[in-house]
Write an enzyme that holds these catalytic residues in place. Structure first.
Site, PDB file in Angstrom:
ATOM      1  N   GLY A 204       0.837  -1.208   0.000  1.00  0.00           N
ATOM      2  CA  GLY A 204       0.000   0.000   0.000  1.00  0.00           C
ATOM      3  C   GLY A 204       0.863   1.246   0.000  1.00  0.00           C
ATOM      4  O   GLY A 204       2.066   1.195  -0.276  1.00  0.00           O
ATOM      5  N   ASN A 205       0.264   2.384   0.272  1.00  0.00           N
ATOM      6  CA  ASN A 205       1.033   3.634   0.365  1.00  0.00           C
ATOM      7  C   ASN A 205       0.343   4.579   1.353  1.00  0.00           C
ATOM      8  O   ASN A 205      -0.679   4.226   1.939  1.00  0.00           O
ATOM      9  CB  ASN A 205       1.193   4.273  -1.021  1.00  0.00           C
ATOM     10  CG  ASN A 205      -0.152   4.578  -1.647  1.00  0.00           C
ATOM     11  OD1 ASN A 205      -0.901   5.411  -1.138  1.00  0.00           O
ATOM     12  ND2 ASN A 205      -0.489   3.886  -2.739  1.00  0.00           N
ATOM     13  N   HIS A 206       0.912   5.778   1.523  1.00  0.00           N
ATOM     14  CA  HIS A 206       0.445   6.670   2.596  1.00  0.00           C
ATOM     15  C   HIS A 206      -0.668   7.631   2.177  1.00  0.00           C
ATOM     16  O   HIS A 206      -0.980   8.565   2.922  1.00  0.00           O
ATOM     17  CB  HIS A 206       1.621   7.486   3.143  1.00  0.00           C
ATOM     18  CG  HIS A 206       2.681   6.636   3.762  1.00  0.00           C
ATOM     19  ND1 HIS A 206       2.469   5.927   4.911  1.00  0.00           N
ATOM     20  CD2 HIS A 206       3.949   6.354   3.367  1.00  0.00           C
ATOM     21  CE1 HIS A 206       3.566   5.257   5.224  1.00  0.00           C
ATOM     22  NE2 HIS A 206       4.475   5.489   4.296  1.00  0.00           N
TER      23      HIS A 206
END
Ligand code: PMT
Length: 395
Positions: A204-206
């Protein structure tokens, strides 16, 4: 477009003559009202010459005997713009005080009021000033946050009045805001995507979804019917014109966009979609093995923006976003062309204040014809409005 321009006693008033010229060039009829102390910062003669109307300052002009009717002025105006708006005027407006002509007009307005606060940074962030701005916003005024940058005091921070061209963009955006996306169907992608490795882990990412949500809300305010395809996010949405479709992976996001694309007029692709996903998600939690390393085979996810670009019809417009850590401009322009977008919004890094999860963002927008719009660091809601202004002003 009839604009009543209220000027209060701040140093940034020196930008007002330039703003009047820009407004007049747009075909606006401009009349100016000043607070008495504003005369120390910019000459009424300059404002009346440029606006081609006498400047109203007092309720009653002692020399001529003329009466400035605050109710008639408020009824005349399609929009009241107070620029710059000092802490003193904000405070009086928030409490309903009425001891000068401008305040009486403000209280008599039926149409919208837009306020451009400008002052030194400590004043700007003082809780009372912030509270007054919140109060006025709740009461229905549109507050355009001051910019960050060099201030007249020599200090640097938030408090600066935007340049006249940016003031004009805001004002045009508000004037157009009643109608410019009315009847349009818009899909917005937002947030991250999670690509499952196994039942408990993902790639995933932020991304938080804040930028996409800000766009969806501004679009809805400006009349659009919005489908918000939102990856895993803590953001909550409750606008009647926004339909939220929650997804997890790039594949799911793509399916939602594909299924709805034909009925759309615009696509805003603000999601940070994973570029790769595990070739196969394990059905069970992957156990730690004896070896020192392990390898995951990744395969490309569908490129949703590129798919939309490929299937774009004549009337459809596509806005992509680019997040880069190097060669931002070159990469953004390349994405604009290869993905067949109409605009590409590049996030410009400002430490802790732009991009993922921040409340503010700094972007520049590239158009297909190599035009460039540099948008200052602002709240994401204002960045969203600025993006929409660029689009409607260049259609
Ligand atoms: O959500 P926030 O915390 O508010 O943060 C906002 C943001 C930084 C996520 C947003 O402003 C932003 O820049 N989103 C795009 C980030 C990104 O993934 O950029 P990219 O350069 O990797 O992708 C370029 C474009 O292609 C984007 O429009 C992206 O949505 C799209 N894309 C990318 C890969 C893919 N498989 N499908 C896509 O549609």
């Amino acid at each position: 477009m009839r604009i009543l321009l209220g000027v209060t006693a701040g140093i940034a008033a020196y930008k007002v003559p330039f703003l009047i010229r820009l407004l007049v060039k747009q075909g606006a009829e401009v009349r100016c009202v000043m607070t008495p102390d504003a005369r120390d910062f910019v000459s009424p003669l300059v404002l009346s010459t440029l606006s081609n109307h006498p400047v109203a300052i007092e309720f009653w002009n002692k020399e001529t005997g003329a009466w400035n009717n605050h109710v008639a002025l408020a009824e005349w105006a399609d929009l009241l713009v107070i620029c710059p708006c000092t802490a003193n005027t904000l405070s009086k407006m928030a409490s309903g005080a009425c001891d000068n002509l401008l305040l009486a007009i403000f209280l008599s307005m039926r149409n919208k009021t837009i306020l451009f606060p400008a002052m030194d940074l400590e004043m700007y962030r003082h809780p009372t000033v912030q509270r007054n701005m919140d109060q006025l916003e709740q009461d229905g005024s549109i507050i355009v946050p001051a910019e960050y940058g060099e201030l007249a005091s020599g200090l640097s921070g938030q408090g600066r009045l935007p340049e006249p061209e940016t003031l004009l963009e805001y004002i045009l955006g508000v004037v157009a805001s009643k109608r410019d996306f009315l009847g349009k169907n818009v899909v917005v992608t937002a947030g991250p995507t999670y690509e499952a490795i196994d039942p408990v882990r993902f790639i995933g990412n932020h991304a938080s979804g804040k930028m996409g949500l800000a766009l969806a809300e501004r679009l809805a305010e400006r009349g659009a019917d919005v489908l918000l395809v939102l990856g895993p996010s803590k953001c909550s949405v409750s606008h009647p014109k926004i339909k939220v479709c929650s997804v997890v992976s790039a594949e799911e996001m793509w399916n939602e966009v594909k299924n709805n694309w034909d009925s759309m007029d615009f696509g805003f692709f603000a999601a940070a979609v994973a570029d790769y996903q595990p070739e196969r998600a394990s059905q069970h939690k992957i156990k730690k093995s004896a070896g020192e390393s392990m390898a995951l085979t990744l395969v490309k996810t569908p490129d949703i923006l590129a798919w939309a670009g490929k299937h774009k019809k004549e009337h459809q417009r596509i806005i992509g976003f680019a997040l880069e850590t190097q060669n931002g401009e070159v990469n953004a322009k390349e994405k604009l062309h290869t993905k067949k977008a109409d605009y590409m919004v590049l996030n410009v890094p400002v430490e802790n204040e732009s991009g993922f999860n921040a409340e503010t963002n700094k972007v520049c927008i590239f158009g297909k014809d190599d035009r460039l719009w540099d948008i200052p660091l602002m709240q994401k809601r204002e960045v969203a409005n600025a993006i929409l202004n660029v689009i409607t002003n260049t259609q």
